[in-house]
Design a protein around this motif. Sequence first.
Motif, PDB file in Angstrom:
ATOM      1  N   GLU A 234       0.819  -0.979  -0.005  1.00 34.11           N
ATOM      2  CA  GLU A 234       0.057   0.060   0.116  1.00 34.11           C
ATOM      3  C   GLU A 234       0.797   1.289   0.054  1.00 34.11           C
ATOM      4  O   GLU A 234       0.241   2.374  -0.056  1.00 34.11           O
ATOM      5  N   GLY A 235       2.192   1.029   0.035  1.00 31.22           N
ATOM      6  CA  GLY A 235       3.206   2.170   0.084  1.00 31.22           C
ATOM      7  C   GLY A 235       3.398   3.049   1.266  1.00 31.22           C
ATOM      8  O   GLY A 235       3.697   4.178   1.398  1.00 31.22           O
ATOM      9  N   GLY A 236       3.235   2.236   2.480  1.00 35.76           N
ATOM     10  CA  GLY A 236       3.360   2.763   3.741  1.00 35.76           C
ATOM     11  C   GLY A 236       2.421   2.680   4.816  1.00 35.76           C
ATOM     12  O   GLY A 236       1.401   2.257   4.654  1.00 35.76           O
ATOM     13  N   MET A 237       2.887   3.101   6.025  1.00 40.63           N
ATOM     14  CA  MET A 237       2.109   2.563   7.263  1.00 40.63           C
ATOM     15  C   MET A 237       0.877   3.708   7.356  1.00 40.63           C
ATOM     16  O   MET A 237      -0.079   3.164   7.631  1.00 40.63           O
ATOM     17  N   GLU A 238       1.073   4.846   6.738  1.00 40.00           N
ATOM     18  CA  GLU A 238       0.019   5.908   6.863  1.00 40.00           C
ATOM     19  C   GLU A 238      -1.199   5.332   6.155  1.00 40.00           C
ATOM     20  O   GLU A 238      -2.263   5.462   6.300  1.00 40.00           O
ATOM     21  N   ALA A 239      -0.932   4.851   4.930  1.00 41.48           N
ATOM     22  CA  ALA A 239      -1.872   4.325   3.988  1.00 41.48           C
ATOM     23  C   ALA A 239      -2.498   3.192   4.595  1.00 41.48           C
ATOM     24  O   ALA A 239      -3.746   3.017   4.458  1.00 41.48           O
ATOM     25  N   VAL A 240      -1.927   2.074   5.222  1.00 38.82           N
ATOM     26  CA  VAL A 240      -2.537   1.144   5.902  1.00 38.82           C
ATOM     27  C   VAL A 240      -3.413   1.480   7.127  1.00 38.82           C
ATOM     28  O   VAL A 240      -4.396   0.821   6.924  1.00 38.82           O
ATOM     29  N   VAL A 241      -3.248   2.443   7.826  1.00 39.11           N
ATOM     30  CA  VAL A 241      -3.961   2.970   8.777  1.00 39.11           C
ATOM     31  C   VAL A 241      -5.254   3.586   8.279  1.00 39.11           C
ATOM     32  O   VAL A 241      -6.136   3.299   8.827  1.00 39.11           O
ATOM     33  N   ALA A 242      -4.849   4.159   7.346  1.00 37.90           N
ATOM     34  CA  ALA A 242      -6.171   5.046   6.652  1.00 37.90           C
ATOM     35  C   ALA A 242      -7.251   4.001   6.238  1.00 37.90           C
ATOM     36  O   ALA A 242      -8.485   3.994   6.233  1.00 37.90           O
ATOM     37  N   LEU A 243      -6.559   2.950   5.451  1.00 35.31           N
ATOM     38  CA  LEU A 243      -7.472   2.080   5.001  1.00 35.31           C
ATOM     39  C   LEU A 243      -8.240   1.032   5.880  1.00 35.31           C
ATOM     40  O   LEU A 243      -9.610   0.884   5.843  1.00 35.31           O
ATOM     41  N   ALA A 244      -7.419   0.851   7.032  1.00 34.93           N
ATOM     42  CA  ALA A 244      -8.139   0.129   8.069  1.00 34.93           C
ATOM     43  C   ALA A 244      -9.251   0.994   8.982  1.00 34.93           C
ATOM     44  O   ALA A 244     -10.227   0.557   9.259  1.00 34.93           O
TER      45      ALA A 244
END
Length: 281
Positions: A234-244
Amino acid sequence: MTPWAVELAAVETGDWAFYRAGSTRCAEVVGGDAVVDGRPARSLAAAVEVYSRKSGRSTWGHLSVRFQACQDGAFFDAEYEFYRFNHSTSYVLDKWLPDAGVLNDPVWTRAQRGAMVIYRNGNPGDDGDFALASRLNREIYELWITQTDAQRDAWLTAVDRLWTDQVAAMDAGQPLPDRYAPTTRNCTTPVRLAFGEETALPFGWKRWLLKSGRVERTVVYPSAWALRQMVRREGGMEAVVALAEQGWTVERFRPLFRWSRALPAGVRQEIALPPAEPASP
């Protein structure tokens, strides 16, 4: 395929997100028809936790049950696990039961080898138990069960009574009453109390519950390996958190088998998580 909601709140602990959410619900709740530690409680939700397979004793995975309830205005969140008593059990139990003298009695502990033993992990999502599973490279598949209040109260009462009976037996210096059997009386014992003798395999229970229509919500706590893959994809932790936070769902992670070896140095920093609010009931 079953969609699994990605839950990140338990991967990095310290924010006590589950406890804060539950305490808001329980602030004015008193009484209830469940019994926890011999006192009335009102159950809120129940889940079956299925841990991914790994080497050693968990070749076929592991299963536990989690209950959330209100008791005297306080939030109760506990995971009940059933294990075979071994050389490390007394050290684990001593964390919760420091006054149980038999845990330091080598004669008693030696005699319990192979017995069925119960762990009650308080606040597993907040206090590090689920986070430890992630660090040991295991996913947890969480199935929140559809039940009537009476069914859930009875299930919580039955499982917690086994725990309190075990504590009483240890206080009296008595042997644990049941033997652990890998293919029958094993970690799946608490779910059998509610649904009968379907299977002795944790992932067999996962499949059966999903097919039975008894599951209202499915959640996955990613392993360190799975989380690292999501961060890269997903291109980074911030993107993963936003998706979650948007209610991101994924299919079951593969491969099914997880090694317990530590991740390379620096990986924990790479996937460090900010505090997150729980999406679970």
